[in-house]
Design an enzyme around this catalytic site. Structure first.
Site, short mmCIF file in Angstrom:
data_model
loop_
_atom_site.label_atom_id
_atom_site.label_comp_id
_atom_site.label_asym_id
_atom_site.label_seq_id
_atom_site.Cartn_x
_atom_site.Cartn_y
_atom_site.Cartn_z
N LYS A 252 -0.66 11.77 4.18
CA LYS A 252 -0.36 10.35 4.22
C LYS A 252 -1.50 9.68 4.96
CE LYS A 252 3.15 6.97 5.32
NZ LYS A 252 2.11 6.02 5.70
N ARG A 257 -3.59 0.54 0.92
CA ARG A 257 -3.24 0.96 -0.43
C ARG A 257 -3.95 0.07 -1.43
NH1 ARG A 257 2.84 2.35 -2.28
NH2 ARG A 257 2.45 2.92 -4.45
N ARG A 273 -1.70 -3.86 -1.68
CA ARG A 273 -0.28 -3.54 -1.78
C ARG A 273 0.54 -4.78 -2.12
NH1 ARG A 273 4.18 -3.64 0.48
NH2 ARG A 273 5.65 -1.96 0.89
N GLU A 303 -5.12 5.44 -1.47
CA GLU A 303 -5.25 4.83 -0.15
C GLU A 303 -6.73 4.83 0.22
OE1 GLU A 303 -2.40 3.75 1.29
OE2 GLU A 303 -2.79 3.59 3.44
N PHE A 344 -3.85 8.99 -5.41
CA PHE A 344 -2.62 9.78 -5.44
C PHE A 344 -1.76 9.54 -6.68
CE2 PHE A 344 -1.68 6.35 -2.22
CZ PHE A 344 -0.79 5.61 -2.99
N ARG A 423 12.03 1.34 -4.08
CA ARG A 423 11.98 2.25 -2.95
C ARG A 423 13.11 3.25 -3.13
NH1 ARG A 423 9.57 1.56 1.78
NH2 ARG A 423 9.54 -0.72 1.74
#
Ligand code: ATP
Length: 599
Positions: A252, A257, A273, A303, A344, A423
């Protein structure tokens, strides 16, 4: 629709704060509009001219609007200013002044498309003379507007419309208008919005083709996808349980982002983001991404982190934050704060939309898509599939030791598609809460060196550092340091170190790393760092906290002090390092407990 009618709806909306009422008013409005008018009205009602991500601004300051209003109402600018002081709202002032100073020829602002057209012209006026042009356009619009219309036009151009009409309410109203308010329909509408980030496109598609038509909304290069978000877990065990015992773990990274859109030809577009266009802030990525991504068009996510290009060390978040939102000195910042973009996910791979594929398939695509030596600015996020808490913990320790803030556990189960804007427990973040900076400096011994790259090519880029363990009489590694060396020191390093070079690992050195050059432990340097963490690679105080784990210094930096007054055996000891680690753990006890349930 006439703008005057729209304004009546605005009066209704302004008069209520109840979401249900708003929803009803909006759905009536939506039903009353022609298909072509839908996008414009939805943007306008949110105080926008275009979908938010396009970042279109009107560029109208208070003073400019005051001048236009003074011109139209025939009063002095000072009078307008005084009036605003009392009313507190230039929109209200416009309404009242126009009411008390009727103009010849003033009738109505016209149809919605006509008003919208002028507003776009105002936004597009730029360069020399643009202020005068904006005033002229605004004055002509206000000149023919009714007082109430003028109120809303002025509020709109100043960005103070604030009808309280948010995206979610518009989605509700669209569901009422096109899906009889049913829940399933609402979900599909929201999903289409999450993929397109454009309510205008969603509404128009619904009006033309109905709910099923939404499936036809394609991923489009240049139109951002709302990011998939992560849930949290209390421990790595908890994380694994939620993933049915197995997950892909990724570093992480603690940076920004970015969603990168690469058209088939031409420059990439970068979104933050929050879906703002931030391309101009990272000119090197615009140059390097096309070299690193093999197939285009493409939409990838990752990221962006500040990195020391010589040592490969990740830098703390504070570094990259210096580049955020920057408009000037871009070239200097590119040099001062070099970045690497760790990818990612992939959403569009050539012409294939791959959001619906499961995560392992997307990762496999990403690995193929990224050219391993295409660019040193673009890399894959480090990933490892783990099915035990022990393996996950080891990966977590490594992530922390490498300068990350934790790990992301990602579902690899069937159904692990990319869920735009949602989410959920398909992604779970697990981070070590940041503890305070290490209070003390550490005197470390040089036991190896790594070849430099880029600006440091042909010299040493980073040094392998150890503390002393008097009980075992050995030197145990605790970090690799590349920061804090100025050019002069760097240039002098090879000469300073060469008499200590040895062909193989000295017997008294314990480390999990293999440097390009081993060094006999002799030279002592003073280092500072953010905190101590557990590491599977470094061997300082190994086993003392957890079997197999040593201590590592995060974000180490040379203070500039050569401790020539110290012999290697006078360096900080492993026991001292352990003491520092423990005092740090005590200060952040809850975080540490959560971090290492295995003890
Ligand atoms: P959130 O994005 O969940 O609202 P936040 O902005 O505070 O919260 P964090 O809690 O730090 O962010 O965690 C999520 C963020 O971690 C992601 O949005 C992304 O920017 C970042 N991130 C770093 N590495 C990865 C990775 N390998 N996979 C996904 N996200 C990552």
């Amino acid at each position: 629709m006439q703008f005057a009618e729209l304004v009546q709806t605005y009066e209704k909306l302004a008069g209520t704060s109840k979401r249900l009422e708003m929803r009803k008013t909006l759905s009536e409005l939506i039903r009353a509009l022609r298909v072509e008018e839908l996008p414009e009205v939805l943007y306008l009602s949110q105080g926008l001219l275009r979908p938010e991500y396009e970042g279109v601004e009107l560029g109208v300051a208070d003073s400019l609007a005051r001048r236009a209003l003074a011109q139209v109402s025939g009063v002095a600018e000072e009078t307008v200013r005084r009036h605003v002081k009392e009313s507190g709202d230039l929109g209200l002032t416009a309404e009242e002044l126009l009411r008390s100073h009727p103009r010849s020829g003033g009738s109505t602002a016209g149809s919605v498309p006509e008003v919208y057209h002028v507003l776009r012209e105002i936004a597009e006026a730029s360069g020399d003379g643009s202020q005068e042009r904006k005033i002229e356009l605004l004055a002509s619009l206000l000149g023919r507007a009714e007082p109430t219309e003028a109120k809303y036009i002025v509020r709109f151009v100043l960005g103070t419309l604030r009808l309280g009409v948010r995206e979610m309410t518009i989605l509700d109203a669209l569901a009422d208008a096109f899906a009889e308010g049913n829940k399933e329909g609402r979900k599909r509408i929201e999903a289409a919005f999450n993929v397109s980030s454009d309510l205008g496109v969603v509404a128009q598609t619904l009006a033309r083709k109905g709910l099923d038509g939404l499936e036809e909304i394609r991923l489009t290069v240049g139109r951002p996808v709302r990011p998939m978000l992560a849930e949290r877990a209390a421990s790595l065990e908890d994380l694994l349980t939620r993933m049915e015992g197995k997950a892909a773990f990724e570093y992480k990274y603690d940076g920004l982002r970015l969603q990168a859109h690469l058209p088939e030809h031409g420059e990439p577009v970068l979104f933050s983001r929050r879906l703002e266009r931030v391309s101009a802030q990272f000119p090197e990525l615009l140059r390097e991404l096309p070299k690193a991504i093999r197939r285009r068009p493409a939409i990838v996510e990752g990221e962006c982190v500040s990195v020391d290009l010589d040592s490969g060390e990740l830098q703390p978040f504070q570094e990259i934050s210096r580049r955020r939102g920057r408009k000037y000195d871009l070239e200097r910042m590119e040099e001062e704060v070099p970045v690497r973009f760790f990818l990612f996910d992939v959403l569009l791979d050539g012409d294939e939309e791959v959001m619906r594929e499961d995560f392992p398939a997307r990762r496999a695509r990403l690995e193929k898509l990224v050219h391993p030596s295409g660019s040193d600015r673009v890399a894959l996020a480090t990933q490892q599939v783990a099915d035990s808490a022990a393996a996950a913990t080891q990966f977590f320790d490594q992530a922390i030791a490498d300068g990350c803030e934790g790990v992301m556990g990602k579902s690899i189960a069937p159904g692990s598609s990319y869920r735009a804007g949602a989410r959920g427990f398909w992604w779970i973040k697990y981070k070590r809460e940041y503890t305070q900076a290490l209070a003390d400096t550490i005197d470390g011994v040089v036991v190896g060196a790594f070849a430099g790259r880029g600006r440091r090519a042909g010299r040493w880029g980073a040094l392998l550092m150890a503390v002393y363990n008097p009980d075992a009489d050995r030197f145990e590694s605790f970090c690799k340091v590349g920061s804090g060396f100025d050019d002069e020191t760097l240039a002098a390093l090879p000469k300073r170190l060469n008499e200590f070079e040895v062909p193989a690992a000295p017997a008294e050195v314990l480390t999990g790393l293999v440097p390009d050059q081993w060094m006999r432990p002799s030279i002592v340097l003073e280092l500072r760092g953010a905190e101590l963490s557990l590491s599977p690679i470094h061997r300082a105080a190994v086993d003392a906290v957890r079997p197999g784990a040593g201590l590592a210094l995060r974000f180490p930096r040379f203070t500039g002090k050569w401790r020539d007054d110290k012999k290697a055996s006078d360096a900080t000891t492993s026991a001292e390092l352990l003491g520092l680690y423990r005092s740090q753990v005590r200060q952040s006890a809850p975080a540490e407990e959560a971090e290492s349930p295995a003890g």
